[in-house]
Design an enzyme around this catalytic site. Structure first.
Site: not given
Ligand code: GAR
Length: 187
Positions: A59, A86, A103
């Site tokens: 990143r 982003i 989200h």
């Molecule tokens: C998920 O809850 C997703 O909605 C969130 O991160 C988590 C990832 O979980 N995304 C954000 O907050 C983006 N703004 P994962 O790695 O187990 O799929």
């Protein structure tokens, strides 16, 4: 066959759900051609386990331009599945209508800069919200501002903590993400 590229930053349980629902046929006519991570994370390991092409682009300010260089031209959909960088406006504009994000809240509430992961669930509980949920939406240059594709809510009770809200949100995500992908792919 539609080609999907998935971007991850974390544990990748949503990535796993997409892989599994392609295997089971719930998501039709699609293939994950590449997984891109912006940091070392378990999502990258999941891609390796499933023998999906994968790449780590650290990143930082060059992320979007490097991403633009590695994404195959025949990509039909870019899916942000727990992705925390982003993307630059130019990148979003080059792929208008072809980038979606999940989200962990009911946008437009609890979106924007800094609203990710547990920050969102802490804010929801702190605000005494009566409901939360998840939203799949198109990605545009404005953070979390693109048009919603699917959204589903659940009731937040007095007993809920940020941790239980997080768990409930994940269950909703696993339900709506494959449906939203089918919808965008025209399935
Ligand atoms: C998920 O809850 C997703 O909605 C969130 O991160 C988590 C990832 O979980 N995304 C954000 O907050 C983006 N703004 P994962 O790695 O187990 O799929």
């Amino acid at each position: 066959m539609k080609n999907i590229v998935i971007l991850v930053s974390g544990s990748g349980t949503n990535l796993q759900r997409i892989i599994d629902t392609i295997d089971s046929g719930e998501i039709q006519n699609a293939k994950v051609t590449l997984v891109v991570a912006d940091r070392e994370c378990y999502g990258l390991e999941r891609a390796k386990k499933h023998h999906i092409e994968n790449i780590l682009i650290p990143r930082g300010k060059n992320f979007s331009s490097e991403l633009g260089n590695v994404i195959p031209k025949d990509t039909d959909l870019i899916v942000l599945a727990g992705f925390l960088s982003i993307l630059k406006p130019e990148f979003c504009e080059n792929w208008t209508g072809k980038i979606i994000n999940i989200h962990p809240a009911l946008l437009p509430k609890f979106g924007g800069k800094g609203m990710w992961g547990m920050n969102v669930h802490n804010a929801v509980v702190e605000a005494g919200e009566k409901e939360s949920g998840a939203t799949v939406h198109f990605v545009t240059p404005g953070i979390d501002e693109g048009e919603a594709i699917l959204q589903k809510s659940f009731e937040v009770t007095a007993e809920d903590t940020p941790e239980t809200v997080a768990e409930k949100v994940h269950q909703i995500e696993y339900e709506i993400f494959p449906k939203a992908i089918n919808k965008v792919l025209g399935n």
